[in-house]
Enzyme design. Structure first.
Site, PDB file in Angstrom:
ATOM      1  CB  SER A 142      -0.860   0.013   1.269  1.00 31.60           C
ATOM      2  OG  SER A 142      -1.412   1.304   1.495  1.00 31.60           O
ATOM      3  CE1 TYR A 155      -3.364  -0.114   4.452  1.00 36.59           C
ATOM      4  CE2 TYR A 155      -4.704  -2.029   4.932  1.00 36.59           C
ATOM      5  CZ  TYR A 155      -4.138  -1.168   4.025  1.00 36.59           C
ATOM      6  OH  TYR A 155      -4.327  -1.374   2.674  1.00 36.59           O
TER       7      TYR A 155
HETATM    8  C1  GCO Z   1      -7.281   4.201   4.850  1.00 37.57           C
HETATM    9  C2  GCO Z   1      -7.388   3.334   3.641  1.00 37.57           C
HETATM   10  C3  GCO Z   1      -6.006   3.155   3.015  1.00 37.57           C
HETATM   11  C4  GCO Z   1      -6.162   2.542   1.657  1.00 37.57           C
HETATM   12  C5  GCO Z   1      -4.973   1.917   1.059  1.00 37.57           C
HETATM   13  C6  GCO Z   1      -4.179   2.847   0.247  1.00 37.57           C
HETATM   14  O1  GCO Z   1      -7.913   3.906   5.861  1.00 37.57           O
HETATM   15  O2  GCO Z   1      -6.538   5.199   4.741  1.00 37.57           O
HETATM   16  O3  GCO Z   1      -7.942   2.078   3.941  1.00 37.57           O
HETATM   17  O4  GCO Z   1      -5.233   2.407   3.898  1.00 37.57           O
HETATM   18  O5  GCO Z   1      -7.063   1.492   1.703  1.00 37.57           O
HETATM   19  O6  GCO Z   1      -4.175   1.344   2.026  1.00 37.57           O
HETATM   20  O7  GCO Z   1      -3.247   2.019  -0.400  1.00 37.57           O
END
Ligand code: GCO
Length: 251
Positions: A142, A155
């Site tokens: 990501s 994440y």
């Molecule tokens: C968030 C999103 C991001 C995107 C993605 C971008 O909460 O900012 O979920 O994380 O999904 O990761 O690549």
């Protein structure tokens, strides 16, 4: 160019979103794609939908966080198809909360799916790819493996870890004929992001801070996966290809 004829690809989390788009794109290039998700019904339904000619798609349902199930799935795929040529570690989850409110369970869940599982599946598939002397491992990272925003600490950490894991596996596996790369999607309108797309303020932020001026499409991410899976990408190794409309380039 970019054909995948005769290749067997496992794409985790491919019943919807980016994974499903990758499956459609790889099938269109000639691959046999093994569809994955946690739900037997969804996996079988999507595999049936994408199986153009009785040879294009099949399904193996398992929860990527169940590492032993993942190992068994890899063996099943090789047993059924004779090889696994492409592994796309695409399955991913996100949980959003301020750091001070972020729970231990949420943290563990995100790391288990987004990082532990890709390592374990890469280890299992890598054994078969090494024996065959060829293979492609593609990790769906990501832009959050490179930058960050508030409220998604697990994440961001998991995706930054995945970028590092990509490099670690690339240097160790390439001598055996494999390449290992990652794709770093920007903001793509998938189900994981529905709440963000529907938030006018967040939607404006994405559009205004992306030089291309819009959200990405799953098909644009899938095209990058087809390239990295192809023979034409044989000298690309250990890289994270950001597909973000220029968002992380712009100040
Ligand atoms: C968030 C999103 C991001 C995107 C993605 C971008 O909460 O900012 O979920 O994380 O999904 O990761 O690549």
């Amino acid at each position: 160019m970019f054909r995948l004829d005769g290749k067997v690809a496992l794409i985790t989390g491919s019943t919807r979103g980016l994974g499903r788009a990758m499956a459609e794109a790889m099938i269109a290039q000639g691959a046999h794609v093994v569809i994955n998700g946690r739900s037997d019904d969804a996996v079988l339904a999507v595999a049936a939908e994408l199986d153009l000619d009785g040879r294009s798609a099949s399904g193996v349902a398992f929860d990527v966080a169940d590492l032993s199930a993942g190992d068994a799935a890899i063996d099943t795929i090789v047993g059924r198809h004779g090889a696994i040529d492409i592994l796309v570690n695409n399955a991913g989850i996100n949980r959003r909360a301020a750091v001070e409110d972020f729970g231990d369970d949420e943290w563990r869940d995100v790391l288990a799916v987004n990082l532990d599982a890709p390592f374990a599946l890469s280890r299992s598939a890598g054994r078969h790819m090494t024996a065959a002397g060829r293979g492609r491992i593609i990790n769906t990272a990501s832009i959050m493996g490179t930058v960050a925003r508030p409220t998604i600490p697990a994440y961001v950490t998991s995706k930054a870890g995945l970028v590092g894991m990509t490099k670690a596996l690339a240097v160790e596996m390439a001598p055996h004929g494999l390449t290992v790369n990652a794709i770093g999607p920007g903001y793509v309108a998938t189900e994981m992001n529905t709440a963000l797309v529907q938030d006018p303020e967040f939607n404006s932020m994405v559009v205004d801070s992306t030089p291309v001026g819009r959200w990405g499409t799953p098909q644009e991410i899938a095209a990058a996966a087809v390239f990295l899976a192809s023979d034409e990408a044989s000298y690309v190794n250990g890289q994270t290809l950001l597909v973000d409309g220029g968002m992380t380039t712009a100040l």
